[in-house]
Design a protein around this motif. Structure first.
Motif: not given
Length: 539
Positions: A71-82
Motif C-alpha cells: 500500500k505504501y512502499a512498493y516497489p521500494t526496498d522497505e516500508l516505513l510504517p510510521i
C-alpha cells in the motif's frame, strides 16, 4: 584461557561428561533420544490445534506486513510504517519482495507469490542509481531468487504452477534468468588485483579501487549463492570468482596479524594484496557470516568444500577453548567474547552473534559430534536470557558481562541476569535468537524451544506492530519497547517470520517430499545467512 581471571573462565557446560562420547549416539533421523541422555527434555506438550493457531498468527503477521508494504512502499526496498512511505536502503530493487518471496512460498500464499514473481521478472538489474553493497545484494537478492527457484522447481512446484499453468512456469524460469542478470551486473566488482571484490560501488561507474579494504563477512559470505548459481546454470565463472576471493581467508598469509587464534581471523583485509590490517574479530558484526558459511558450504557439497569444514572445526574448537566465558554473577550462562588480539578479550556480545548457537547445532548434526550440540544448546539458553530478563521480553542490540564495567544503576540487574545493557538498547527486527531456537527445536524436538519462540513472537507483536506493518523499536529496557523507529526491515520477511513459521510447522514442511532443513549428514537443504533455503548439491 589466555590471560582471563578465574571468574571468567569457560563454564564446562556439561561438556566434561560428554568428552569421549562416540558420535554413533547421533543417528541420521533422530537426535532427540541421544541428546536427552545429557539434557533431560522439558516434557512440554503442544496440541495440533495450538500449533495451527500459532502458524495462523504468524501468517497473519506476514500478510499484515505485506499489505502495508504494497500500500505504501512498493516497489521500494522497505516500508516505513510510521511515515507511510517507502525507503531504499538496499540497492533500490525491491529488497522486501526478494527477501519475502521464499517465506511466502513456504506459507503457501500463492496470491502473494504471484505478485512477487511478476515484479521480479521485470526488474532491470543493469540500471541502478544507488550505492550497492555486494554482500547485502548477494544474500538478499541473489539468495532470495535462487532459493525461490529451488523451492518452486522442487517441493512446491506442483501446488504453485497448477494455479496458472504455463504462465507461472515462465515466472519460475525467470527467477534463474534474473539471477544470472544480477550476477552479470555485479561481477565487475571482482576485477581487482587479488580477486577480492570491492564492497561498495555504483553500477553506472563500474570502476574498482584495489586500495580499498573489505571485511571477512563481506567477501566470505558470497560463496554459497554464487556457487549455487554456477551449479544451476553450468557456468563455473560465478562460483570461481567467489571461491578465489575466499581462498585468502582459508589460508592466511600473515597469521600473526590475521589469525590471532587458530581459525579465528581479524576483520579487515586489503584488497590490493589480501593481507589483514588488524587482529580484531569474533562471531559478531563484520565477521559473523564468514564462520557461518564454513560449515554450510560443507553441507552444500562435502566433496568440494572439505577445507571449509576443517576451518569451521578449527574456529569452533578455538572458540570453545578461548572465547567461551561466563558472567561472574551467573556461572550457569555462557557467552562468546570478542577479541582485539590473541591476548585481549572483550566480554561483549550482540543480538547479531546469537546465531552462534544454531550454527553449532548445525555443525553437531552434520559432523555427528555431541560436543558441538551441547555447546550450541548452552549458547541458545544464554541468549534466551537476554530476552527473558528485559521488561519488553526482547533482547538488546548489544550487551556486556564484564563485572568491572557494569554501570552503577545496573549492578542489581547484572547480579540477577548475568549481563548489562551495552549501549545499544534497540531491537531492529533481528532474527538471530529465534533462528537458534529453531535449530534447537529441530535437534532436540523439545517443545520448550517452541514456547520460547512464541514468547518472542508475542513480545514483538506487542511492541513492534503498527497499523501498517512492523517496525524497529528503540528501548527494550522499557515494557513498551520505547519509541517506534519507522523501519520494517526486509529481513523481517526473510528471517524472523520464516523461522517462526518453520518452528511451528516443521512437520508440515517435512511432509513436502520429506524435506528437512536441519536433518543431519543427509540433509537436502541449507539456509543462506538471510534464511533463504537452497538445495544441497548432489553430483
Amino acid at each position: 584461557m589466555i590471560g582471563l581471571p578465574r571468574r571468567f573462565r569457560v563454564v564446562v557446560l556439561g561438556l566434561v561428561f560428554c568428552i569421549g562420547v562416540t558420535v554413533t549416539y547421533l543417528t541420521h533421523d533422530d537426535t532427540a533420544v541421544p541428546i536427552a541422555k545429557f539434557i533431560p527434555p522439558s516434557g512440554i506438550k503442544l496440541e495440533t490445534q495450538e500449533l495451527k493457531r500459532r502458524t495462523d498468527a504468524i501468517r497473519e503477521a506476514y500478510r499484515h506486513s505485506w499489505t502495508g508494504y504494497m500500500k505504501y512502499a512498493y516497489p521500494t526496498d522497505e516500508l516505513l510504517p510510521i511515515s507511510r512511505q517507502g525507503g531504499n536502503s538496499m540497492s533500490g530493487w525491491g529488497a522486501s519482495v526478494m527477501d519475502g518471496v521464499g517465506t511466502a512460498i513456504l506459507m503457501e500464499m500463492h496470491d502473494v507469490v504471484e505478485q512477487q514473481l511478476q515484479f521480479i521478472a521485470k526488474v532491470d538489474f543493469t540500471r541502478n542509481e544507488h550505492q550497492i553493497s555486494l554482500f547485502e545484494t548477494t544474500i538478499r537478492y541473489l539468495g532470495g531468487m535462487l532459493s525461490a527457484y529451488d523451492l518452486l522447481t522442487g517441493p512446491y512446484a506442483t501446488a504453485f504452477q497448477a494455479r496458472e499453468g504455463e504462465k507461472n512456469h515462465k515466472l519460475v524460469k525467470s527467477l534463474l534468468a534474473q539471477s544470472v542478470s544480477l550476477a552479470d551486473a555485479l561481477k565487475f566488482s571482482f576485477n581487482t588485483t587479488t580477486g577480492i571484490p570491492v564492497p561498495y560501488f555504483k553500477l553506472a561507474d563500474k570502476t574498482v579501487n584495489s586500495n580499498d579494504v573489505n571485511i571477512i563477512a563481506g567477501f566470505g559470505t558470497l560463496i554459497l549463492e554464487w556457487m549455487r548459481l554456477s551449479d544451476l546454470t553450468g557456468d563455473p565463472q560465478y562460483g570461481a570468482m567467489a571461491q578465489k576471493a575466499e581462498d585468502y581467508l582459508l589460508v592466511v598469509e600473515n597469521p600473526g596479524v590475521g589469525e590471532p587464534l587458530p581459525g579465528m581471523l581479524g576483520t579487515h583485509v586489503r584488497i590490493q594484496d589480501g593481507h589483514f590490517t588488524d587482529s580484531y574479530g569474533g562471531w559478531g558484526a563484520l565477521g559473523d557470516s564468514y564462520y557461518e558459511y564454513l560449515i554450510k558450504m560443507w553441507v552444500y557439497d562435502s566433496s568440494r568444500f572439505r577445507k571449509y569444514k576443517r576451518r569451521w572445526i578449527q574456529a569452533a574448537d578455538s572458540t570453545m577453548k578461548h572465547l567461551a566465558t561466563s558472567p561472574s554473577s551467573r556461572p550457569d550462562l555462557t557467552f562468546v567474547a570478542e577479541y582485539a588480539n590473541s591476548k585481549s578479550i572483550s566480554f561483549r556480545g550482540s543480538h547479531l552473534a546469537c546465531f552462534i548457537g544454531g550454527n553449532y547445532l548445525l555443525g553437531g548434526q552434520v559432523l555427528k559430534d555431541m560436543r558441538y550440540n551441547l555447546f550450541g544448546l548452552r549458547l541458545v539458553e544464554s541468549c534466551r536470557t537476554t530476552y527473558a530478563s528485559t521488561p519488553s521480553l526482547i533482547g538488546p542490540e548489544t550487551f556486556g558481562w564484564d563485572e568491572n564495567l557494569v554501570p552503577h544503576n545496573q549492578k542489581e540487574f547484572f547480579r540477577k541476569n548475568g549481563f548489562f545493557y551495552g549501549g545499544e538498547i534497540d531491537y531492529r527486527l533481528r532474527p538471530e535468537v529465534i533462528e537458534s531456537y529453531y535449530y534447537a527445536y529441530v535437534v532436540t524436538r523439545d517443545n520448550k524451544y517452541r514456547e520460547w519462540a512464541w514468547d518472542a513472537f508475542l513480545a514483538i507483536n506487542r511492541t513492534c506492530r503498527t497499523d501498517n506493518g512492523f517496525t524497529t523499536i528503540t528501548d527494550v529496557s522499557r515494557a513498551d519497547g520505547g519509541r517506534k523507529d519507522d523501519k520494517q526491515e526486509s529481513f523481517w520477511f526473510a528471517e524472523v517470520l520464516k523461522y517462526l513459521f518453520l518452528i511451528f510447522n516443521e512437520e508440515g514442511i517435512q511432509a513436502k517430499e520429506r524435506i528437512s532443513f536441519v536433518r543431519g549428514p543427509n540433509q537436502k537443504w541449507v539456509f543462506n545467512t538471510e534464511a533463504h533455503p537452497m538445495k544441497v548439491f548432489r553430483s
